[in-house]
Scaffold this active site. Sequence first.
Site, PDB file in Angstrom:
ATOM      1  N   MET A  12       0.861  -1.192   0.000  1.00  0.00           N
ATOM      2  CA  MET A  12       0.000   0.000   0.000  1.00  0.00           C
ATOM      3  C   MET A  12       0.889   1.231   0.000  1.00  0.00           C
ATOM      4  O   MET A  12       1.960   1.233   0.626  1.00  0.00           O
ATOM      5  CB  MET A  12      -0.855   0.099   1.283  1.00  0.00           C
ATOM      6  CG  MET A  12      -1.663  -1.119   1.627  1.00  0.00           C
ATOM      7  SD  MET A  12      -3.258  -1.136   0.802  1.00  0.00           S
ATOM      8  CE  MET A  12      -3.811  -2.764   1.320  1.00  0.00           C
ATOM      9  N   LYS A  41       0.645  -4.254   5.030  1.00  0.00           N
ATOM     10  CA  LYS A  41       1.168  -5.162   6.054  1.00  0.00           C
ATOM     11  C   LYS A  41       2.134  -6.201   5.492  1.00  0.00           C
ATOM     12  O   LYS A  41       3.165  -6.492   6.097  1.00  0.00           O
ATOM     13  CB  LYS A  41       0.005  -5.852   6.776  1.00  0.00           C
ATOM     14  CG  LYS A  41      -0.849  -4.848   7.556  1.00  0.00           C
ATOM     15  CD  LYS A  41      -1.987  -5.509   8.293  1.00  0.00           C
ATOM     16  CE  LYS A  41      -3.069  -4.492   8.665  1.00  0.00           C
ATOM     17  NZ  LYS A  41      -2.582  -3.358   9.452  1.00  0.00           N
ATOM     18  N   GLU A 141      -4.772  -8.624   3.829  1.00  0.00           N
ATOM     19  CA  GLU A 141      -5.030  -7.441   3.008  1.00  0.00           C
ATOM     20  C   GLU A 141      -5.121  -7.801   1.523  1.00  0.00           C
ATOM     21  O   GLU A 141      -5.204  -6.922   0.683  1.00  0.00           O
ATOM     22  CB  GLU A 141      -3.966  -6.360   3.247  1.00  0.00           C
ATOM     23  CG  GLU A 141      -4.165  -5.647   4.572  1.00  0.00           C
ATOM     24  CD  GLU A 141      -3.174  -4.535   4.804  1.00  0.00           C
ATOM     25  OE1 GLU A 141      -3.504  -3.641   5.603  1.00  0.00           O
ATOM     26  OE2 GLU A 141      -2.067  -4.545   4.225  1.00  0.00           O
ATOM     27  N   ASN A 186      -3.158  -9.363  17.105  1.00  0.00           N
ATOM     28  CA  ASN A 186      -3.143  -8.389  18.200  1.00  0.00           C
ATOM     29  C   ASN A 186      -4.423  -8.531  19.022  1.00  0.00           C
ATOM     30  O   ASN A 186      -5.264  -9.388  18.749  1.00  0.00           O
ATOM     31  CB  ASN A 186      -2.920  -6.961  17.668  1.00  0.00           C
ATOM     32  CG  ASN A 186      -4.093  -6.427  16.860  1.00  0.00           C
ATOM     33  OD1 ASN A 186      -5.195  -6.980  16.894  1.00  0.00           O
ATOM     34  ND2 ASN A 186      -3.856  -5.357  16.134  1.00  0.00           N
ATOM     35  N   THR A 222      -0.436 -10.299  20.630  1.00  0.00           N
ATOM     36  CA  THR A 222       0.332  -9.107  20.998  1.00  0.00           C
ATOM     37  C   THR A 222      -0.591  -8.104  21.695  1.00  0.00           C
ATOM     38  O   THR A 222      -1.781  -8.009  21.386  1.00  0.00           O
ATOM     39  CB  THR A 222       0.995  -8.452  19.767  1.00  0.00           C
ATOM     40  OG1 THR A 222      -0.019  -8.053  18.837  1.00  0.00           O
ATOM     41  CG2 THR A 222       1.950  -9.416  19.078  1.00  0.00           C
ATOM     42  N   GLY A 224       0.471  -4.637  22.489  1.00  0.00           N
ATOM     43  CA  GLY A 224       1.070  -3.298  22.478  1.00  0.00           C
ATOM     44  C   GLY A 224       2.070  -3.133  23.609  1.00  0.00           C
ATOM     45  O   GLY A 224       2.972  -3.977  23.768  1.00  0.00           O
ATOM     46  N   ASP A 256       3.713  -5.083  12.285  1.00  0.00           N
ATOM     47  CA  ASP A 256       4.402  -5.631  11.110  1.00  0.00           C
ATOM     48  C   ASP A 256       5.896  -5.791  11.380  1.00  0.00           C
ATOM     49  O   ASP A 256       6.514  -6.757  10.934  1.00  0.00           O
ATOM     50  CB  ASP A 256       4.196  -4.724   9.893  1.00  0.00           C
ATOM     51  CG  ASP A 256       2.730  -4.586   9.537  1.00  0.00           C
ATOM     52  OD1 ASP A 256       1.966  -5.527   9.828  1.00  0.00           O
ATOM     53  OD2 ASP A 256       2.357  -3.541   8.987  1.00  0.00           O
ATOM     54  N   SER A 288      10.789   0.594  16.342  1.00  0.00           N
ATOM     55  CA  SER A 288       9.979   1.187  15.270  1.00  0.00           C
ATOM     56  C   SER A 288       8.963   2.214  15.779  1.00  0.00           C
ATOM     57  O   SER A 288       8.638   3.154  15.053  1.00  0.00           O
ATOM     58  CB  SER A 288       9.266   0.093  14.468  1.00  0.00           C
ATOM     59  OG  SER A 288       8.100  -0.353  15.138  1.00  0.00           O
TER      60      SER A 288
HETATM   61  O1  RIB Z   1       0.061  -2.298   9.587  1.00  0.00           O
HETATM   62  C1  RIB Z   1       0.296  -1.023   9.098  1.00  0.00           C
HETATM   63  C2  RIB Z   1      -0.125  -0.911   7.675  1.00  0.00           C
HETATM   64  O2  RIB Z   1      -1.524  -1.097   7.613  1.00  0.00           O
HETATM   65  C3  RIB Z   1       0.128   0.421   7.012  1.00  0.00           C
HETATM   66  O3  RIB Z   1       1.377   0.490   6.404  1.00  0.00           O
HETATM   67  C4  RIB Z   1      -1.019   0.552   6.048  1.00  0.00           C
HETATM   68  O4  RIB Z   1      -0.606   0.439   4.722  1.00  0.00           O
HETATM   69  C5  RIB Z   1      -2.001  -0.541   6.433  1.00  0.00           C
HETATM   70  O5  RIB Z   1      -2.019  -1.541   5.515  1.00  0.00           O
HETATM   71 NA    NA Z   2       6.892   4.005  13.578  1.00  0.00          NA
END
Ligand code: RIB
Ligand code: NA
Length: 311
Positions: A12, A41, A141, A186, A222, A224, A256, A288
């Site tokens: 994406m 993702k 996705e 999650n 997960t 957080g 991710d 991250s």
């Molecule tokens: O998990 C984060 C991602 O979710 C983003 O990069 C966005 O593109 C969505 O797909």
């Molecule tokens: Na970040």
Amino acid sequence: KVFDVVVVGSCMTDLVSQAPRLPKAGETIHGHKFFIGFGGKGANQCIQAARLGVKTAMVCKVGKDFFGDNYIQNFKDNGVHTEFVKQSSDAATGAASITVDDAGENAIVIVAGANMLLGAEELQEALPAISHTKVLVCQLEIRPQTSLQAMCMAHDNKVKTIFNPAPAIPDLDPDFYRVSDVFCCNESEAELLTGTSVASVEEAHRAGQELLKRGCGSVIVTLGPQGCVVLKGGESTLKHVPAPVVTAVDTTGAGDSFIGALAFYMANHPHMPLEEMARRANLVAGVSVQDIGTQTSFPYRRDLPNEYFQE
Ligand code: RIB
Ligand code: NA
């Protein structure tokens, strides 16, 4: 094996607005920064694994457009094998509208576009890679049936699989559990899949036990900042892996980063206990969240302490 990690999943273009808070329905608010980044993702997970130093390939579809061309270059820049990255003129490259608030929380709308055109034909072409990798990773996705088919191809060839049911769907095909060596979700995905509340370590453990019963090898839920819980088939002890204490600037893609790191450890350190892999993946994802953006904030091997890479 030809590859260490193969990801069959999404790409994406992330269109990100930073604002003091997330807008309510019908509301317009002023944000303070806008940027475009590489996301999705599937691609995020693949790029994180590649940056930690394993041989990766991505199986995906982008549009025959500016964003698609750019994305292919991004894979090349990160050392990801692009033979199975296809371009279609029938749909645009997937896009994600993301709002990030001052607390680092986000809200995302994705328009999957070309991602939904990835199907059986492309998987067949990628079969040599899917069946000869150490680890295969899938998410939701792309069309769920495409993910499931890829997972089955890997499973049939005794390739280790990681399944990340994100974004979660209520009517997940039960075969996904059967072909998942590690089922990693999650808290909100665990809630949707089990129909129970998942806010604490105890609740995550209970939800994890339910998911484990459905047939996967292991489950990671997960949480957080609360870290994650790890459940292995045949074991009933609660394994809670705390997360490092960090100040979050942007948590987009942290999940991710975690999955990409987990895939790295499963490929490179297959005999490491799963909870140790999860502990280290938490540390990587913890890096991250301290920077804005998704892939822009994912660390490289050279940014991390040596002990993250020792047996
Ligand atoms: O998990 C984060 C991602 O979710 C983003 O990069 C966005 O593109 C969505 O797909
Ligand atoms: Na970040």
